[in-house]
Motif scaffolding. Sequence first.
Motif, mmCIF file in Angstrom:
data_model
loop_
_atom_site.group_PDB
_atom_site.id
_atom_site.type_symbol
_atom_site.label_atom_id
_atom_site.label_comp_id
_atom_site.label_asym_id
_atom_site.label_seq_id
_atom_site.Cartn_x
_atom_site.Cartn_y
_atom_site.Cartn_z
ATOM 1 N N SER A 183 -3.891 26.772 17.568
ATOM 2 C CA SER A 183 -3.984 27.310 16.213
ATOM 3 C C SER A 183 -4.000 26.210 15.152
ATOM 4 O O SER A 183 -4.468 26.428 14.034
ATOM 5 C CB SER A 183 -2.820 28.269 15.948
ATOM 6 O OG SER A 183 -1.578 27.594 16.039
ATOM 7 N N GLN A 184 -3.536 25.019 15.503
ATOM 8 C CA GLN A 184 -3.540 23.883 14.585
ATOM 9 C C GLN A 184 -4.760 22.985 14.781
ATOM 10 O O GLN A 184 -4.933 22.009 14.057
ATOM 11 C CB GLN A 184 -2.284 23.028 14.805
ATOM 12 C CG GLN A 184 -0.968 23.742 14.585
ATOM 13 C CD GLN A 184 0.210 22.879 15.026
ATOM 14 O OE1 GLN A 184 0.190 22.269 16.096
ATOM 15 N NE2 GLN A 184 1.235 22.824 14.191
ATOM 16 N N LYS A 221 -8.802 31.671 17.405
ATOM 17 C CA LYS A 221 -7.534 31.113 17.878
ATOM 18 C C LYS A 221 -7.335 29.650 17.518
ATOM 19 O O LYS A 221 -6.283 29.077 17.817
ATOM 20 C CB LYS A 221 -7.431 31.291 19.404
ATOM 21 C CG LYS A 221 -7.449 32.758 19.808
ATOM 22 C CD LYS A 221 -7.377 32.934 21.297
ATOM 23 C CE LYS A 221 -7.390 34.435 21.654
ATOM 24 N NZ LYS A 221 -7.346 34.651 23.112
ATOM 25 N N VAL A 222 -8.348 29.024 16.913
ATOM 26 C CA VAL A 222 -8.245 27.618 16.538
ATOM 27 C C VAL A 222 -8.359 27.496 15.021
ATOM 28 O O VAL A 222 -8.720 28.445 14.330
ATOM 29 C CB VAL A 222 -9.342 26.775 17.220
ATOM 30 C CG1 VAL A 222 -9.221 26.848 18.732
ATOM 31 C CG2 VAL A 222 -10.739 27.221 16.774
ATOM 32 N N ARG A 223 -8.022 26.317 14.503
ATOM 33 C CA ARG A 223 -8.169 26.105 13.057
ATOM 34 C C ARG A 223 -9.628 26.209 12.658
ATOM 35 O O ARG A 223 -9.980 26.811 11.670
ATOM 36 C CB ARG A 223 -7.592 24.741 12.681
ATOM 37 C CG ARG A 223 -7.683 24.415 11.206
ATOM 38 C CD ARG A 223 -6.701 23.337 10.817
ATOM 39 N NE ARG A 223 -5.327 23.874 10.803
ATOM 40 C CZ ARG A 223 -4.235 23.108 10.825
ATOM 41 N NH1 ARG A 223 -4.364 21.783 10.900
ATOM 42 N NH2 ARG A 223 -3.032 23.650 10.785
ATOM 43 N N ASN A 224 -10.514 25.607 13.477
ATOM 44 C CA ASN A 224 -11.948 25.764 13.267
ATOM 45 C C ASN A 224 -12.700 25.121 14.421
ATOM 46 O O ASN A 224 -12.125 24.362 15.200
ATOM 47 C CB ASN A 224 -12.405 25.149 11.940
ATOM 48 C CG ASN A 224 -13.477 25.999 11.262
ATOM 49 O OD1 ASN A 224 -14.386 26.486 11.920
ATOM 50 N ND2 ASN A 224 -13.344 26.187 9.951
ATOM 51 N N LEU A 225 -13.983 25.462 14.521
ATOM 52 C CA LEU A 225 -14.867 24.906 15.536
ATOM 53 C C LEU A 225 -15.941 24.062 14.875
ATOM 54 O O LEU A 225 -16.381 24.360 13.757
ATOM 55 C CB LEU A 225 -15.549 26.018 16.340
ATOM 56 C CG LEU A 225 -14.691 26.862 17.277
ATOM 57 C CD1 LEU A 225 -15.531 27.983 17.861
ATOM 58 C CD2 LEU A 225 -14.094 26.011 18.389
ATOM 59 N N ARG A 226 -16.393 23.050 15.577
ATOM 60 C CA ARG A 226 -17.495 22.213 15.124
ATOM 61 C C ARG A 226 -18.519 22.082 16.245
ATOM 62 O O ARG A 226 -18.150 21.914 17.414
ATOM 63 C CB ARG A 226 -17.006 20.817 14.713
ATOM 64 C CG ARG A 226 -16.081 20.820 13.499
ATOM 65 C CD ARG A 226 -16.840 21.173 12.234
ATOM 66 N NE ARG A 226 -15.982 21.195 11.060
ATOM 67 C CZ ARG A 226 -15.423 22.290 10.552
ATOM 68 N NH1 ARG A 226 -15.620 23.465 11.154
ATOM 69 N NH2 ARG A 226 -14.668 22.224 9.474
ATOM 70 N N VAL A 227 -19.785 22.155 15.891
ATOM 71 C CA VAL A 227 -20.876 21.940 16.850
ATOM 72 C C VAL A 227 -21.837 20.959 16.188
ATOM 73 O O VAL A 227 -22.706 21.358 15.418
ATOM 74 C CB VAL A 227 -21.599 23.252 17.211
ATOM 75 C CG1 VAL A 227 -22.663 22.990 18.277
ATOM 76 C CG2 VAL A 227 -20.616 24.302 17.691
ATOM 77 N N ALA A 228 -21.667 19.678 16.462
ATOM 78 C CA ALA A 228 -22.425 18.652 15.734
ATOM 79 C C ALA A 228 -23.566 18.042 16.534
ATOM 80 O O ALA A 228 -24.410 17.351 15.965
ATOM 81 C CB ALA A 228 -21.491 17.553 15.233
ATOM 82 N N GLY A 229 -23.612 18.258 17.860
ATOM 83 C CA GLY A 229 -24.826 17.917 18.581
ATOM 84 C C GLY A 229 -24.874 16.616 19.357
ATOM 85 O O GLY A 229 -25.942 16.214 19.802
ATOM 86 N N SER A 230 -23.728 15.953 19.557
ATOM 87 C CA SER A 230 -23.695 14.774 20.426
ATOM 88 C C SER A 230 -22.384 14.790 21.193
ATOM 89 O O SER A 230 -21.320 14.533 20.629
ATOM 90 C CB SER A 230 -23.804 13.477 19.620
ATOM 91 O OG SER A 230 -23.495 12.342 20.429
ATOM 92 N N ALA A 231 -22.452 15.094 22.485
ATOM 93 C CA ALA A 231 -21.235 15.171 23.301
ATOM 94 C C ALA A 231 -20.501 13.841 23.316
ATOM 95 O O ALA A 231 -19.263 13.795 23.246
ATOM 96 C CB ALA A 231 -21.589 15.602 24.724
#
Length: 283
Positions: free
Chosen positions: A169-170, A198-208
């Motif tokens: 959550s943090q 369930k998380v503070r936020n998600l990011r999908v930026a495109g480079s693993a």
Amino acid sequence: MDVSPSENIIGGKSFTAVAVNCASKAGEWIKSKIGSITQLDTKYSMQDLVTEVDKGAERMIRNLIATHFPNHSFLGEEGVEPGPEASAKALEEMGDAEYLWIVDPVDGTTNYVHGFPFYSVSIALAYRGQVIVGVVYDPSRDELFVAERGKGAYVHGRKMSVSSEKTLSQSLIATGFPADPIVALPANLKNMQALAPKVRNLRVAGSAALHLAYVAAGRLSGFWEHNLSAWDIAAGALLVEEAGGRMSDMENGPYRLAVRNVAATNGWIHEELIQELQAAVNT
């Protein structure tokens, strides 16, 4: 096995210095080619792009490594047929290599093509199947992430440490949209739908590779993705481990080069993340 400093040098040439030099030179060249791409092709799917810059950067890195270590083996993304089966087979065929360089010349090609400044050069060196050097270079920000097994992980020459969040959550978590639209993408979307509340936020930026470097640097609390290849993960995995984080597969088994479904965290949230990922796929 841990590798002592003396084992990280052959003939007076440091593995890490060569990896850094290759990543820096390739990254500078890649950045200089922005906006001048003349050949854009798809590989495994319409989301899986390749350009002449990817191929040229891989040739540059391969040639530079061969100059210093002509007897070492080399596994690069652009030298392998498209698709998960081909990449898994290529790695398996390199299983007996004593020293194996694992390279993604442009991790985040789609970003690069569109001028979105989140892509990287990823270079790892494995000794008898265990990564001992990992370098991820971000040309857009001129950020160089470097790790040697047993010696820590660094960015801009400063030692990195993972973040301190104790719960999902943090946490700021990253993932990706896999190129495989049949199995991996639907699985990752189920994970995203389950985790988002369930998380503070998600990011999908495109480079693993850069996502993993950001976990190591404490900028992300964790990362997961389905169906990645060794060249996407190997360098970043060592960065995470050497920064005090944790790597595993999505069943919480140990990370190794053949793992394709990967989870990386600051360690504190690892069990919770794995539980949520497994629950989402099983629903």
